[in-house]
Design an enzyme around this catalytic site. Structure first.
Site, PDB file in Angstrom:
ATOM      1  CE  LYS A 115      -4.497  -1.539   1.402  1.00 38.64           C
ATOM      2  NZ  LYS A 115      -5.625  -1.458   2.314  1.00 38.64           N
ATOM      3  CE  LYS A 197      -5.534  -8.227  -1.905  1.00 38.76           C
ATOM      4  NZ  LYS A 197      -5.885  -8.022  -0.555  1.00 38.76           N
ATOM      5  CE  LYS A 200     -13.525  -4.304   0.023  1.00 36.57           C
ATOM      6  NZ  LYS A 200     -12.612  -4.331   1.128  1.00 36.57           N
TER       7      LYS A 200
HETATM    8  P1  TYM Z   1     -10.651  -6.504   3.207  1.00 35.34           P
HETATM    9  O1  TYM Z   1     -11.757  -5.544   3.309  1.00 35.34           O
HETATM   10  O2  TYM Z   1      -9.512  -6.179   2.297  1.00 35.34           O
HETATM   11  O3  TYM Z   1     -11.199  -7.910   2.742  1.00 35.34           O
HETATM   12  C1  TYM Z   1     -12.288  -8.515   3.416  1.00 35.34           C
HETATM   13  C2  TYM Z   1     -12.151 -10.025   3.401  1.00 35.34           C
HETATM   14  O4  TYM Z   1     -12.080 -10.504   2.066  1.00 35.34           O
HETATM   15  C3  TYM Z   1     -10.921 -11.311   1.906  1.00 35.34           C
HETATM   16  N1  TYM Z   1     -10.407 -11.096   0.541  1.00 35.34           N
HETATM   17  C4  TYM Z   1     -10.189 -12.084  -0.331  1.00 35.34           C
HETATM   18  N2  TYM Z   1     -10.355 -13.412  -0.234  1.00 35.34           N
HETATM   19  C5  TYM Z   1     -10.065 -14.148  -1.322  1.00 35.34           C
HETATM   20  N3  TYM Z   1      -9.604 -13.609  -2.472  1.00 35.34           N
HETATM   21  C6  TYM Z   1      -9.424 -12.293  -2.625  1.00 35.34           C
HETATM   22  N4  TYM Z   1      -9.000 -11.783  -3.772  1.00 35.34           N
HETATM   23  C7  TYM Z   1      -9.713 -11.464  -1.509  1.00 35.34           C
HETATM   24  N5  TYM Z   1      -9.662 -10.112  -1.294  1.00 35.34           N
HETATM   25  C8  TYM Z   1     -10.083  -9.922  -0.030  1.00 35.34           C
HETATM   26  C9  TYM Z   1      -9.937 -10.810   2.950  1.00 35.34           C
HETATM   27  O5  TYM Z   1      -8.975 -11.781   3.264  1.00 35.34           O
HETATM   28  C10 TYM Z   1     -10.860 -10.511   4.096  1.00 35.34           C
HETATM   29  O6  TYM Z   1     -11.147 -11.676   4.826  1.00 35.34           O
HETATM   30  N6  TYM Z   1      -8.152  -5.707   7.414  1.00 35.34           N
HETATM   31  C11 TYM Z   1      -9.243  -6.427   6.837  1.00 35.34           C
HETATM   32  C12 TYM Z   1     -10.569  -6.142   7.527  1.00 35.34           C
HETATM   33  C13 TYM Z   1     -10.501  -6.347   8.984  1.00 35.34           C
HETATM   34  C14 TYM Z   1     -10.501  -7.598   9.654  1.00 35.34           C
HETATM   35  C15 TYM Z   1     -10.414  -7.265  11.045  1.00 35.34           C
HETATM   36  C16 TYM Z   1     -10.549  -8.923   9.231  1.00 35.34           C
HETATM   37  C17 TYM Z   1     -10.415  -5.379   9.912  1.00 35.34           C
HETATM   38  N7  TYM Z   1     -10.385  -5.925  11.170  1.00 35.34           N
HETATM   39  C18 TYM Z   1     -10.356  -8.271  11.997  1.00 35.34           C
HETATM   40  C19 TYM Z   1     -10.496  -9.916  10.204  1.00 35.34           C
HETATM   41  C20 TYM Z   1     -10.403  -9.582  11.557  1.00 35.34           C
HETATM   42  C21 TYM Z   1      -9.371  -6.024   5.385  1.00 35.34           C
HETATM   43  O7  TYM Z   1      -8.921  -4.985   4.968  1.00 35.34           O
HETATM   44  O8  TYM Z   1     -10.096  -6.878   4.633  1.00 35.34           O
END
Ligand code: TYM
Length: 334
Positions: A115, A197, A200
């Site tokens: 990032k 990957k 978003k």
């Molecule tokens: P975020 O918003 O980037 O993604 C949310 C969830 O989606 C999963 N994910 C994917 N899984 C498979 N393939 C992909 N291409 C892919 N892109 C995203 C992520 O692994 C995630 O599970 N920091 C975290 C949010 C968060 C969180 C937490 C998660 C904040 N606090 C505590 C678990 C526990 C995040 O930015 O996810």
């Protein structure tokens, strides 16, 4: 929440639309877990401002993400779903934990490195501290399991390390959480570039499927997905990353094994294969999109969900935070 069930915590950032990666890596597994566990799912909005947001678009994404949680089948009676910014204990615990986190640990984080490259004009300290906030989210609820996609594994390791470090000094304060990473769908790749990957924030919209994309858009994006030139539907991430990604997606939405899917497409060309993957995804998302449209007209219901769930989360969070404050030696409130 019933005391005999294990606790699950996870979250998604409201940064734009929910992708098929978020859905298959996280949301879809969450719905399977809701009867077996006590689940908390936050909308991780504090995390989202580590990248600059347009306030109006951000609020819209927040509103829609809660509706999407419900639309995929998460029951607000069974699961505690809430906005992270409504429960101040997250930020409070994050501060305490930051005093137990080493700079070197945060500098090693892959997502921070990525990032900082991507947003090189805004490498703020929130971006650096982000994994500490994530650890606070998890540890605040004495979480047993964290269902996430593969990309969050490193952050989860840090949460475990911090919990162990704190417990070693102050006794048994935090439960040590485990990652729950599904077998299929844990790493959905970009459709036009299967070496990275699905994300978003990808500028090329043909790389990502949003779970709210209309059927014709989903079909067209899959038709444009990158494959290879040998016209054989076989799973091999190294040799055939594009085809393997599509196979993974197909299996995640249909429940088939990779072997079953390979057999189904034996002797068929990539044209038929891509069409079938798209159709399976469209069919899987159809009820989700329908429920989402209904929820959009039901503002009162959404507001009542927010109110009830925030209170429940805050009460639980207070238990851990009070314990932490006492352990570190803060003066008790009078
Ligand atoms: P975020 O918003 O980037 O993604 C949310 C969830 O989606 C999963 N994910 C994917 N899984 C498979 N393939 C992909 N291409 C892919 N892109 C995203 C992520 O692994 C995630 O599970 N920091 C975290 C949010 C968060 C969180 C937490 C998660 C904040 N606090 C505590 C678990 C526990 C995040 O930015 O996810």
């Amino acid at each position: 929440m019933p005391d005999d069930k294990k606790i699950i915590f996870s979250g998604i950032q409201p940064s734009g639309f929910v992708t098929l990666g978020n859905y298959l890596g996280a949301l879809n597994n969450w719905t399977k877990l809701q009867h077996q566990y006590n689940c908390l799912y936050c909308i991780a909005d504090l995390h989202t401002i580590t990248v600059r947001q347009d306030p109006e678009k951000f609020r819209k994404a927040e509103r829609e993400l809660l509706m999407q949680y419900i639309a995929v089948g998460l029951d607000p009676e069974l699961n505690i779903m809430y906005y992270q910014s409504h429960v101040p204990q997250h930020a409070e615990l994050s501060w305490v934990l930051s005093c137990f986190t080493y700079m070197g640990e945060l500098q090693r984080m892959t997502q921070f490195k990525e990032k900082s490259q991507k947003y090189s004009d805004n490498i703020n300290s929130g971006l650096f501290m982000y994994p500490v906030l994530m650890a606070a989210d998890i540890l605040l609820y004495q979480t047993d399991l964290v269902p996430v996609g593969e990309d969050q594994r490193q952050h989860l390791e840090l949460a475990r390390d911090l919990a162990e470090r704190f417990n070693k000094i102050y006794g048994d304060v935090f439960k040590i959480p485990e990652a729950y990473i599904g077998k299929v769908g844990a790493r959905v790749m970009a459709l036009q570039n299967p070496s990275k990957k699905m994300s978003k924030s990808d500028e090329n919209r043909n790389n990502t499927i949003a779970i709210m994309d209309p059927p014709d858009v989903i079909m067209s994006k899959f038709k444009k997905a990158v494959t290879d030139s040998d016209n054989e539907v076989r799973y091999s991430v190294e040799e055939k990353p594009g085809v393997s990604n599509l196979l993974n997606i197909y299996c995640a939405v249909t429940g088939y094994t990779i072997e079953q899917a390979e057999k189904e497409f034996q002797g068929k060309g990539y044209g038929d294969f891509k069409k079938s993957v798209a159709e399976a995804v469209i069919a899987n998302l159809e009820p989700v999109q329908k429920r989402f449209a209904e929820l959009k007209n039901n503002k009162d219901y959404i507001e009542s969900v927010i109110k009830n769930n925030t209170e429940r989360a805050s009460k639980l969070a207070d238990r851990t935070l009070s314990k932490v404050y006492k352990k570190v030696g803060f003066m008790p409130r009078v």
